[in-house]
Motif scaffolding. Structure first.
Motif, PDB file in Angstrom:
ATOM      1  N   VAL A  85       0.846  -1.185   0.000  1.00 61.15           N
ATOM      2  CA  VAL A  85       0.000   0.000   0.000  1.00 61.15           C
ATOM      3  C   VAL A  85       0.886   1.241   0.000  1.00 61.15           C
ATOM      4  O   VAL A  85       2.033   1.201   0.434  1.00 61.15           O
ATOM      5  N   VAL A  86       0.312   2.320  -0.459  1.00 67.94           N
ATOM      6  CA  VAL A  86       0.989   3.608  -0.366  1.00 67.94           C
ATOM      7  C   VAL A  86       0.798   4.091   1.065  1.00 67.94           C
ATOM      8  O   VAL A  86      -0.336   4.238   1.532  1.00 67.94           O
ATOM      9  N   LYS A 116       1.089   6.838   2.761  1.00 67.70           N
ATOM     10  CA  LYS A 116       0.303   8.058   3.011  1.00 67.70           C
ATOM     11  C   LYS A 116      -1.196   7.786   2.821  1.00 67.70           C
ATOM     12  O   LYS A 116      -2.019   8.189   3.637  1.00 67.70           O
ATOM     13  N   ASP A 117      -1.556   7.101   1.743  1.00 61.41           N
ATOM     14  CA  ASP A 117      -2.964   6.782   1.478  1.00 61.41           C
ATOM     15  C   ASP A 117      -3.545   5.899   2.580  1.00 61.41           C
ATOM     16  O   ASP A 117      -4.672   6.102   3.035  1.00 61.41           O
ATOM     17  N   PHE A 118      -2.765   4.909   3.016  1.00 63.77           N
ATOM     18  CA  PHE A 118      -3.224   4.002   4.065  1.00 63.77           C
ATOM     19  C   PHE A 118      -3.409   4.747   5.381  1.00 63.77           C
ATOM     20  O   PHE A 118      -4.419   4.581   6.063  1.00 63.77           O
ATOM     21  N   GLU A 143      -4.035   7.912   5.812  1.00 63.06           N
ATOM     22  CA  GLU A 143      -5.198   8.785   5.684  1.00 63.06           C
ATOM     23  C   GLU A 143      -6.496   7.990   5.817  1.00 63.06           C
ATOM     24  O   GLU A 143      -7.460   8.450   6.431  1.00 63.06           O
ATOM     25  N   ALA A 144      -6.539   6.795   5.256  1.00 62.29           N
ATOM     26  CA  ALA A 144      -7.733   5.953   5.364  1.00 62.29           C
ATOM     27  C   ALA A 144      -7.969   5.532   6.815  1.00 62.29           C
ATOM     28  O   ALA A 144      -9.099   5.568   7.302  1.00 62.29           O
ATOM     29  N   ARG A 152      -9.371   8.462   8.678  1.00 57.95           N
ATOM     30  CA  ARG A 152     -10.799   8.678   8.403  1.00 57.95           C
ATOM     31  C   ARG A 152     -11.667   7.694   9.182  1.00 57.95           C
ATOM     32  O   ARG A 152     -12.689   8.066   9.753  1.00 57.95           O
TER      33      ARG A 152
END
Length: 75
Positions: free
Chosen positions: A53-54, A56-58, A60-61, A64
Protein backbone atom coordinates in the motif's frame (compact mmCIF):
# COMPACT_ATOMS: atom_id res chain seq x y z
CA UNK A 1 7.78 14.05 14.01
CA UNK A 2 10.51 12.44 16.09
CA UNK A 3 12.65 11.84 13.01
CA UNK A 4 12.82 15.60 12.51
CA UNK A 5 14.29 16.48 15.93
CA UNK A 6 17.67 16.01 17.50
CA UNK A 7 16.87 16.28 21.20
CA UNK A 8 15.45 14.31 24.09
CA UNK A 9 11.82 13.28 24.21
CA UNK A 10 10.13 13.48 27.61
CA UNK A 11 7.55 10.76 28.25
CA UNK A 12 4.86 11.06 30.93
CA UNK A 13 2.49 8.19 31.67
CA UNK A 14 -0.73 8.03 33.68
CA UNK A 15 -3.34 5.30 34.06
CA UNK A 16 -5.26 6.56 31.02
CA UNK A 17 -2.89 8.70 28.93
CA UNK A 18 0.64 9.01 27.61
CA UNK A 19 2.32 12.30 26.75
CA UNK A 20 5.41 12.94 24.64
CA UNK A 21 7.06 16.36 24.84
CA UNK A 22 9.89 17.50 22.57
CA UNK A 23 10.84 20.97 21.47
CA UNK A 24 7.67 23.04 21.22
CA UNK A 25 5.51 19.99 20.53
CA UNK A 26 3.35 18.04 22.96
CA UNK A 27 1.61 14.85 21.84
CA UNK A 28 -0.94 13.29 24.17
CA UNK A 29 -2.70 10.01 23.48
CA UNK A 30 -5.34 8.02 25.30
CA UNK A 31 -4.21 4.55 26.28
CA UNK A 32 -6.52 1.79 25.10
CA UNK A 33 -7.78 -0.60 27.73
CA UNK A 34 -9.24 -3.73 26.28
CA UNK A 35 -8.86 -7.35 25.37
CA UNK A 36 -7.24 -7.86 22.01
CA UNK A 37 -7.66 -10.96 19.87
CA UNK A 38 -4.90 -13.51 19.75
CA UNK A 39 -3.46 -12.44 16.41
CA UNK A 40 -1.40 -15.63 16.19
CA UNK A 41 -4.69 -17.49 15.71
CA UNK A 42 -6.06 -14.96 13.21
CA UNK A 43 -3.05 -14.62 10.91
CA UNK A 44 -2.02 -17.92 9.35
CA UNK A 45 1.59 -18.95 10.13
CA UNK A 46 2.29 -20.00 6.54
CA UNK A 47 0.82 -16.89 4.97
CA UNK A 48 2.52 -16.15 1.66
CA UNK A 49 0.36 -13.14 0.76
CA UNK A 50 1.94 -9.69 0.51
CA UNK A 51 -0.04 -6.46 0.66
CA UNK A 52 1.59 -3.37 -0.73
CA UNK A 53 0.00 0.00 0.00
CA UNK A 54 0.99 3.61 -0.37
CA UNK A 55 1.84 4.57 3.21
CA UNK A 56 0.30 8.06 3.01
CA UNK A 57 -2.96 6.78 1.48
CA UNK A 58 -3.22 4.00 4.07
CA UNK A 59 -2.55 6.37 6.97
CA UNK A 60 -5.20 8.78 5.68
CA UNK A 61 -7.73 5.95 5.36
CA UNK A 62 -7.03 4.77 8.92
CA UNK A 63 -7.41 8.36 10.13
CA UNK A 64 -10.80 8.68 8.40
CA UNK A 65 -12.03 5.43 9.94
CA UNK A 66 -10.83 6.36 13.42
CA UNK A 67 -12.59 9.72 13.13
CA UNK A 68 -16.00 8.13 12.60
CA UNK A 69 -15.60 4.99 14.70
CA UNK A 70 -16.45 4.73 18.36
CA UNK A 71 -14.77 2.94 21.20
CA UNK A 72 -18.09 1.98 22.73
CA UNK A 73 -19.76 -1.20 21.64
CA UNK A 74 -23.32 -2.24 22.34
CA UNK A 75 -23.57 -4.63 25.30
Amino acid sequence: MIDEIDQEVAVALSDTKIRFTFGNAVLTSKLIDGTFPDYDRVIPAGNDKILEVVCKDFAEAVDRVSTISTEKAAP
